[in-house]
Design a protein around this motif. Structure first.
Motif, PDB file in Angstrom:
ATOM      1  N   LEU A 168      16.823 -38.275 -52.114  1.00  0.00           N
ATOM      2  CA  LEU A 168      17.263 -38.973 -53.225  1.00  0.00           C
ATOM      3  C   LEU A 168      18.371 -38.736 -53.787  1.00  0.00           C
ATOM      4  O   LEU A 168      18.934 -37.720 -54.076  1.00  0.00           O
ATOM      5  CB  LEU A 168      16.204 -38.392 -54.314  1.00  0.00           C
ATOM      6  N   GLY A 169      19.394 -39.852 -54.089  1.00  0.00           N
ATOM      7  CA  GLY A 169      20.552 -39.862 -54.725  1.00  0.00           C
ATOM      8  C   GLY A 169      20.257 -39.264 -56.109  1.00  0.00           C
ATOM      9  O   GLY A 169      19.895 -40.240 -56.876  1.00  0.00           O
ATOM     10  N   CYS A 170      20.292 -38.154 -56.453  1.00  0.00           N
ATOM     11  CA  CYS A 170      19.877 -37.598 -57.849  1.00  0.00           C
ATOM     12  C   CYS A 170      20.366 -38.112 -58.749  1.00  0.00           C
ATOM     13  O   CYS A 170      21.709 -38.347 -58.971  1.00  0.00           O
ATOM     14  CB  CYS A 170      19.980 -35.868 -57.750  1.00  0.00           C
ATOM     15  N   VAL A 171      19.889 -38.668 -59.711  1.00  0.00           N
ATOM     16  CA  VAL A 171      20.191 -39.463 -60.832  1.00  0.00           C
ATOM     17  C   VAL A 171      21.040 -38.572 -62.075  1.00  0.00           C
ATOM     18  O   VAL A 171      20.595 -37.615 -62.056  1.00  0.00           O
ATOM     19  CB  VAL A 171      19.184 -40.303 -61.486  1.00  0.00           C
ATOM     20  N   ASP A 216      15.518 -49.694 -44.556  1.00  0.00           N
ATOM     21  CA  ASP A 216      16.689 -50.677 -44.222  1.00  0.00           C
ATOM     22  C   ASP A 216      17.792 -49.839 -43.697  1.00  0.00           C
ATOM     23  O   ASP A 216      18.736 -50.737 -42.978  1.00  0.00           O
ATOM     24  CB  ASP A 216      17.077 -51.381 -45.471  1.00  0.00           C
ATOM     25  N   THR A 262      24.874 -43.256 -59.113  1.00  0.00           N
ATOM     26  CA  THR A 262      23.942 -43.175 -58.197  1.00  0.00           C
ATOM     27  C   THR A 262      23.167 -44.541 -57.413  1.00  0.00           C
ATOM     28  O   THR A 262      22.527 -44.734 -56.628  1.00  0.00           O
ATOM     29  CB  THR A 262      22.576 -42.177 -58.469  1.00  0.00           C
ATOM     30  N   PRO A 273      12.578 -36.598 -60.945  1.00  0.00           N
ATOM     31  CA  PRO A 273      13.897 -37.327 -60.519  1.00  0.00           C
ATOM     32  C   PRO A 273      14.212 -38.163 -61.273  1.00  0.00           C
ATOM     33  O   PRO A 273      14.302 -39.390 -61.215  1.00  0.00           O
ATOM     34  CB  PRO A 273      13.060 -37.801 -59.137  1.00  0.00           C
ATOM     35  N   ALA A 274      14.405 -37.850 -62.638  1.00  0.00           N
ATOM     36  CA  ALA A 274      15.296 -38.636 -63.574  1.00  0.00           C
ATOM     37  C   ALA A 274      16.389 -38.072 -64.305  1.00  0.00           C
ATOM     38  O   ALA A 274      16.725 -36.903 -63.944  1.00  0.00           O
ATOM     39  CB  ALA A 274      14.168 -38.968 -64.874  1.00  0.00           C
ATOM     40  N   SER A 275      17.088 -38.836 -64.820  1.00  0.00           N
ATOM     41  CA  SER A 275      18.316 -38.290 -65.592  1.00  0.00           C
ATOM     42  C   SER A 275      18.267 -37.168 -66.458  1.00  0.00           C
ATOM     43  O   SER A 275      17.185 -37.320 -67.003  1.00  0.00           O
ATOM     44  CB  SER A 275      19.096 -39.362 -66.364  1.00  0.00           C
ATOM     45  N   PRO A 280      24.445 -37.933 -66.639  1.00  0.00           N
ATOM     46  CA  PRO A 280      25.123 -38.473 -65.302  1.00  0.00           C
ATOM     47  C   PRO A 280      26.411 -39.321 -65.431  1.00  0.00           C
ATOM     48  O   PRO A 280      27.158 -39.556 -64.522  1.00  0.00           O
ATOM     49  CB  PRO A 280      24.170 -38.819 -64.168  1.00  0.00           C
ATOM     50  N   MET A 302      25.154 -32.747 -57.833  1.00  0.00           N
ATOM     51  CA  MET A 302      23.977 -33.573 -58.805  1.00  0.00           C
ATOM     52  C   MET A 302      22.713 -32.678 -58.565  1.00  0.00           C
ATOM     53  O   MET A 302      22.662 -31.940 -57.520  1.00  0.00           O
ATOM     54  CB  MET A 302      23.649 -35.000 -58.058  1.00  0.00           C
ATOM     55  N   PRO A 303      21.738 -32.593 -59.841  1.00  0.00           N
ATOM     56  CA  PRO A 303      21.836 -33.045 -60.895  1.00  0.00           C
ATOM     57  C   PRO A 303      22.502 -32.520 -61.826  1.00  0.00           C
ATOM     58  O   PRO A 303      22.681 -31.456 -61.955  1.00  0.00           O
ATOM     59  CB  PRO A 303      20.450 -33.323 -61.166  1.00  0.00           C
ATOM     60  N   THR A 345      17.484 -52.695 -52.742  1.00  0.00           N
ATOM     61  CA  THR A 345      16.658 -51.635 -52.166  1.00  0.00           C
ATOM     62  C   THR A 345      17.530 -50.436 -52.101  1.00  0.00           C
ATOM     63  O   THR A 345      18.647 -50.524 -51.954  1.00  0.00           O
ATOM     64  CB  THR A 345      16.176 -51.865 -50.833  1.00  0.00           C
ATOM     65  N   LYS A 372      28.409 -36.069 -43.312  1.00  0.00           N
ATOM     66  CA  LYS A 372      27.206 -36.138 -44.255  1.00  0.00           C
ATOM     67  C   LYS A 372      26.214 -35.561 -44.003  1.00  0.00           C
ATOM     68  O   LYS A 372      25.161 -36.222 -43.601  1.00  0.00           O
ATOM     69  CB  LYS A 372      26.911 -37.582 -44.436  1.00  0.00           C
ATOM     70  N   ASP A 375      32.056 -38.806 -51.692  1.00  0.00           N
ATOM     71  CA  ASP A 375      31.358 -37.959 -50.797  1.00  0.00           C
ATOM     72  C   ASP A 375      32.180 -36.608 -50.683  1.00  0.00           C
ATOM     73  O   ASP A 375      32.185 -36.051 -49.661  1.00  0.00           O
ATOM     74  CB  ASP A 375      31.316 -38.716 -49.394  1.00  0.00           C
TER      75      ASP A 375
END
Lengths: 104, 415
Positions: free
Chosen positions: A101-104, A15, B198, B295-297, B162, B157-158, B414, A86, B220
């Motif tokens: 990935l916007g790391c969580v 997108d 996020t 790729p998890a918290s 978070p 991050m991470p 999305t 950026k 940012d």
């Protein structure tokens, strides 16, 4: 999945316009993508983009800024000079890789 | 007799040891845990200590006491893993052999990784609350702080938990209001993310809460250095944010021995398969909890759901079978929003936090992504659950894999 035309070819993008098929990319497209976001490609830019491409192939994910700096050997400050504001998103966009990935 | 060695007696290591000790035959497998000290901290409590809600003695128990009595605990600094020899070496030279190794040494805040952060201002105007010592020091600082510019900052991050920096901001707002000095404090939330969180829908909910409480957001923001003379954060794109009191979340990194042993990435995290947590390099090594790169918290809640799935896989793996269970990145957490209320979020690798009810669809009793008193009570009750249900490795009455039932899927964006 949307498609768009880059450098005269139809490619799959998400997108936000990030290319989603690794093998659809080539350096002509990289140049066109860079131009679209106002980045003028020099050898130094290409070194970074080539590192991203190779690292993605080996690791299966888009490298973070920290990884480009430690494993790719280009310091973060310089990445901000090459890809202003950026760098993480811009590098991935030009290299035809998924948005980091916007790391969580 | 085979040896399972677990490095780290924190949340993940202790849960894995306690669960596996009940599953593995005692005459076949010895389980040993290695850690540097005996202090098992309830890390979610570090958020509350700066505001005096928890006392320091309420967040610590003996590692030995929360481990199954049939699991020996060896105290020592880990020097390195020798993966090809299936052994580890401690700093004092002790060598321990293993058949299977679990790395669960977590992540640690590393202020030394940001230029200027560890200056004379460290512990004076520059603070953190992600360690026991840091949280205690910040409590002292806030006790008689006269007000000024308070900056809350995430370096990169991470990070562990978070949502904790957001919660800290909400609780700080409450704390200053309670002291009748909110008008003397200017609060700014400085983050490398494009928004407050996020995940889009949650980011909007949290962003609204920051806005309502008059907390400015500087998005940012990639921190380059802390200018301790000017007392300002400086970003790579040359923005400056001045502070009188900085509460930073330093870069979080895994243990140095991991990279020294050739097992780590650039953050000393162990690359693993995200569904099984098996090392991508060695089939005798798993990495659990914060120490891996899934790729998890990085949170105890993830470790808990992850280990529920992991133990089933582990039993198959040591029997030489294919691992058939898959962890989905499930996490849920209570988020303190101040005023005695909290939100609850529930999400996984593929689904962002959505509004709805939890754990039972339409009924709850917990509400997702909504501020309620009941969620706050849940958060406080969680300390009891942690010590009495999670760490001992008992079963929680909620499923390990995430459920879509009860969630407002029509809102999904999305990513």
């Amino acid at each position: 999945m949307p498609t768009t035309t880059i450098a005269g070819r139809d490619v799959a993008v998400d997108d936000e316009g990030f290319m989603t098929q690794y093998d659809q990319w080539d350096e002509d497209m990289g140049k066109a993508l860079a131009a679209a976001i106002g980045v003028d490609m020099t050898d130094e830019h290409w070194n970074v983009i080539r590192f991203l491409r190779e690292d993605f192939k080996a690791q299966g994910e888009t490298p973070t800024i920290r990884r480009v700096s430690t494993a790719g050997g280009v310091d973060t400050k310089q990445l901000f000079v090459l890809f202003p504001k950026k760098p993480a998103k811009k590098m991935a966009y030009i290299a035809g890789l998924p948005k980091p990935l916007g790391c969580v | 007799m085979r040896n399972l060695l677990i490095l780290g007696g924190g949340t993940a290591g202790t849960m894995a040891a306690n669960k596996l000790r009940r599953m593995l035959p005692a005459n076949d497998w010895q389980i040993t845990v290695v850690d540097a000290d005996d202090d098992h901290r309830y890390q979610p409590g570090f958020l509350f200590m700066p505001f005096g809600t928890y006392r320091p003695d309420q967040v610590t128990k003996s590692r030995r006491k929360v481990l199954n009595k049939d699991v020996p605990l060896v105290y020592g600094e880990i020097d390195r893993v020798l993966p090809d020899e299936k052994a580890i070496v401690l700093a004092d030279g002790t060598r321990l052999d293993y058949d299977m190794l679990i790395i669960a040494t977590g992540v640690t805040p590393r202020p030394d990784q940001t230029p200027g952060m560890l200056s004379d201002e460290w512990g004076v105007s520059v603070h953190e609350f992600y360690t026991y010592e840091g949280s205690v020091a910040l409590a002292k600082k806030l006790h008689d702080w006269p007000g000024g510019r308070l900056v809350i900052n995430i370096v990169e991050m991470p990070i562990k938990c978070p949502v904790a920096p957001l919660e800290f901001s909400f609780l700080a707002d409450d704390f200053f209001k309670g002291r009748g000095m909110r008008d003397k404090v200017e609060m700014t939330y400085v983050t490398p993310l494009p928004a407050a969180f996020t995940k889009p829908i949650a980011a909007q909910a949290f962003g609204n809460s920051l806005d309502e409480k008059g907390i400015a957001v500087e998005p940012d923001f990639m921190l380059m250095e802390v200018d301790s003379e000017k007392k300002a954060l400086v970003s790579y794109d040359e923005r400056e944010v001045p502070f009188d009191l900085l509460v930073t979340i330093p870069l979080n990194m895994g243990a140095d021995f991991i990279t020294r042993s050739g097992l780590g990435n650039e953050l000393n995290l162990v690359p693993v398969d995200k569904f099984t947590q098996l090392s991508k390099q060695y089939d005798s090594i798993f990495a659990l909890g914060d120490a891996n790169d899934i790729p998890a918290s990085k949170a105890g809640s993830v470790a808990h759901f992850e280990i529920d799935i992991f133990v089933e896989n582990f039993m198959q793996h040591i029997a030489g079978k294919e691992m058939t269970h898959q962890f989905d990145g499930h996490a849920n957490c209570f988020i303190e929003t101040g005023g005695g209320k909290a939100m609850l979020i529930d999400f996984n690798y593929d689904t962002e936090p959505l509004p709805g009810k939890y754990p039972v669809a339409g009924i709850g009793p917990m509400s997702l992504l909504k501020e309620t008193r009941l969620n706050h009570m849940g958060k406080l009750a969680f300390k009891w659950v942690y010590w009495n249900v999670l760490v001992p490795g008992r079963s929680m009455p909620v499923p390990a894999l995430m459920s879509m039932s009860g969630k407002r899927t029509d809102l999904t964006t999305t990513q």
